[in-house]
Write an enzyme that holds these catalytic residues in place. Structure first.
Site, PDB file in Angstrom:
ATOM      1  N   THR A 444      25.391 -14.621  -8.659  1.00  0.00           N
ATOM      2  CA  THR A 444      25.292 -15.470  -7.473  1.00  0.00           C
ATOM      3  C   THR A 444      25.759 -14.671  -6.265  1.00  0.00           C
ATOM      4  O   THR A 444      26.724 -13.916  -6.349  1.00  0.00           O
ATOM      5  CB  THR A 444      26.132 -16.758  -7.625  1.00  0.00           C
ATOM      6  OG1 THR A 444      26.033 -17.530  -6.426  1.00  0.00           O
ATOM      7  CG2 THR A 444      27.590 -16.453  -7.896  1.00  0.00           C
ATOM      8  N   HIS A 496      37.745 -17.050 -21.202  1.00  0.00           N
ATOM      9  CA  HIS A 496      38.762 -16.281 -21.912  1.00  0.00           C
ATOM     10  C   HIS A 496      38.770 -16.598 -23.410  1.00  0.00           C
ATOM     11  O   HIS A 496      39.367 -15.854 -24.208  1.00  0.00           O
ATOM     12  CB  HIS A 496      40.144 -16.562 -21.312  1.00  0.00           C
ATOM     13  CG  HIS A 496      41.051 -15.372 -21.334  1.00  0.00           C
ATOM     14  ND1 HIS A 496      40.935 -14.361 -22.269  1.00  0.00           N
ATOM     15  CD2 HIS A 496      42.110 -15.024 -20.548  1.00  0.00           C
ATOM     16  CE1 HIS A 496      41.877 -13.461 -22.058  1.00  0.00           C
ATOM     17  NE2 HIS A 496      42.595 -13.827 -21.012  1.00  0.00           N
TER      18      HIS A 496
END
Length: 525
Positions: A444, A496
């Site tokens: 993006t 994560h």
């Protein structure tokens, strides 16, 4: 002459489909564009319609059979009326003539097609893919009684992913609108009724002066000697443009929506001083704003905006999202771009931008760090052996993410062309659902709006997203000296649960190194 009925061209992500249902059997007569058979894939149900009027003479793929893209499904014979069908032609014509109004029966233009004049249709919503439950009637481009041509857009249906067009089944006019703008509809819901032959030549001749005078009415509009498509007319009115300065690329010089957008973006069609089309609406909106008052406006959230909101909240609630930052010296890329941009444009007919470099750098980095290219599916990890990179595109309706397939094998020119095409079709609401599914990574670019640094949000089920930002000159220490360098902050948000911090940092450093020395992309080092 026999005509082959073929399966549609499947998207790249769809390998095959199965014949779900035949709506016609051998010997049945069919009209042009009438639904014959449905093909079910793992993502959507595709409709196969008759390429011309005739009789279904043979079925080559039975219901339940697996078929490939463009495989022959059946054969359509010439001549809709054969043997027994010919004997039924007379009663059918008599039944049709009973349905015709006196005005239609007496109209000279109707004399050429007495067998079909007055035929009524149900205008239905498109067949939605399995992933879409319902849609919203966004706009009716035609009103009851307005003359329309075959395949002209009647209405837009907005879903949470794309805008679908509903077109006229024949020349005629709407007789009743059953679902108003803003209403929710399900797949194949009846939207309106349509009469073939209604609103014909005589009605069109009578309506011509009114069409020239009223920009808010539907249908092709003629302003002076310029003819505008309905969507083009709407944009011209909204932006108050001079149609004489817009080049029409449609048939016979017809001005299309794309022509208006192109002229508006380039500034070649300046606003007309003597035709303030947008002024009445602005005046109405501004009227309540009296000094001391605090006006508010409440509008329903679009389906696309609702879906964006839902997915962004879901991403933050379900992923252990973390962001790591770095900065890249864009000097080498900018020098290469400045050196070759003219040659590049002549060779490929497209401008050389920055996104092509980032896509290629990300593709190489994804190969080196497969965890970043993976996704989480329940308790499983799915490792993708290919790189499909989504590129976020901003539109008036919201942010959409079309996907570039197999970017590792794409050239920079192919990337740039695809991104320009995605952007154009995204603004027009023409992107297909299959083009926005299946990405393994997303990029993006907030820099085009001036963002210096931001934290991008994951695009589930992907596990990472790269955020680009504006290029800004900053003093940097280079070989013991202070130099002004064009720098860009990069942000990598990652899940994560899947990606360790070490891998995320090294992935981002790899992109930085590839961009600061673009020769690495060619040498694969």
């Amino acid at each position: 002459m026999a005509t082959e009925i073929k399966a549609p061209t499947f998207p790249e992500s769809v390998a095959e489909g199965s014949v779900a249902a035949w709506h016609k059997q051998p010997g049945d007569s069919v009209e042009r564009d009438e639904l014959i058979v449905e093909i079910e894939t793992d993502k959507v149900v595709l409709e196969v319609v008759a390429p011309e009027a005739g009789t279904l003479s043979e079925i080559k793929a039975q219901e339940g059979d697996t078929v490939q893209s463009e495989q022959i499904l059946g054969v359509l014979g010439a001549g809709a009326a054969k043997s027994g069908a010919a004997n039924k032609a007379k009663p059918k014509a008599e039944a049709v003539s009973e349905n015709k109004s006196e005005a239609t029966a007496n109209k000279p233009a109707a004399g050429n097609k007495p067998a079909v004049a007055g035929k009524t249709y149900e205008v239905k919503a498109p067949t939605f893919p399995e992933s879409i439950q319902e849609g919203t009637v966004a706009t009716w481009h035609k009103q009851v009684g307005e003359a329309v041509k075959r395949d002209e857009v009647l209405a837009d249906i907005e879903t949470d992913k794309v805008v679908l067009e509903v077109v006229a089944p024949a020349d005629g006019a709407l007789t009743e609108i059953k679902v108003e703008e803003g209403s929710q509809v399900e797949s194949e819901a009846i939207l309106a009724t349509f009469a073939e032959g209604a609103g014909g030549d005589a009605a069109a001749d009578e309506a011509q002066p009114a069409v020239e005078a009223k920009a808010e009415e539907g249908g092709d509009e003629k302003i002076g000697d310029r003819i505008l498509a309905p969507a083009a007319r709407k944009l011209v009115a909204e932006h108050n443009l001079d149609v004489n300065k817009i080049e029409g690329t449609g048939k016979g010089g017809r001005i299309l929506k794309e022509d208006v957008q192109r002229a508006f973006e380039s500034g070649s069609a300046k606003k007309s001083a003597n035709k303030p089309a947008a002024a009445p609406q602005a005046a109405v909106a501004a009227a309540p704003a009296i000094e001391g008052e605090r006006p508010e406006k409440r509008v329903p959230m679009s389906r696309l905006r609702q879906t964006i909101a839902k997915r962004l909240v879901q991403a933050q609630q379900t992923a252990a999202m973390l962001t790591t930052y770095n900065e890249v010296d864009m000097g080498a890329v900018m020098e290469m771009r400045a050196q070759y941009k003219e040659t590049f444009q002549k060779a490929h007919d497209i401008k050389l931008g920055f996104m092509g470099f980032f896509v290629k750098a990300a593709s190489e980095a994804l190969k080196r760090f497969p965890d970043v290219n993976a996704s989480i599916d329940g308790a499983d990890i799915v490792y993708h052996g290919y790189q499909d990179i989504g590129v976020a595109v901003s539109t008036d309706r919201g942010l959409v993410v079309p996907v570039l397939r197999d970017t590792d094998s794409m050239k920079i020119a192919d990337v740039e062309k695809s991104i320009v095409d995605f952007g154009k079709r995204a603004r027009d609401g023409k992107l297909g659902i299959d083009e926005m599914q299946g990405g393994t990574f997303t990029i993006t670019n907030g820099g085009i709006f001036g963002s210096l640094m931001s934290t991008p949000i994951l695009n589930p089920p992907q596990t990472a997203i790269l955020g680009m930002h504006k290029i800004q000159d900053r003093p940097m220490a280079v070989n013991g000296k202070v130099e002004i360098r064009p720098m860009m902050y990069l942000a990598l948000s990652y899940d994560h649960r899947m990606i360790d911090g070490k891998d995320a940092v090294q992935f981002l450093v790899t992109i930085k190194e590839l961009l600061e020395d673009p020769a690495r992309l060619l040498l694969d080092i």
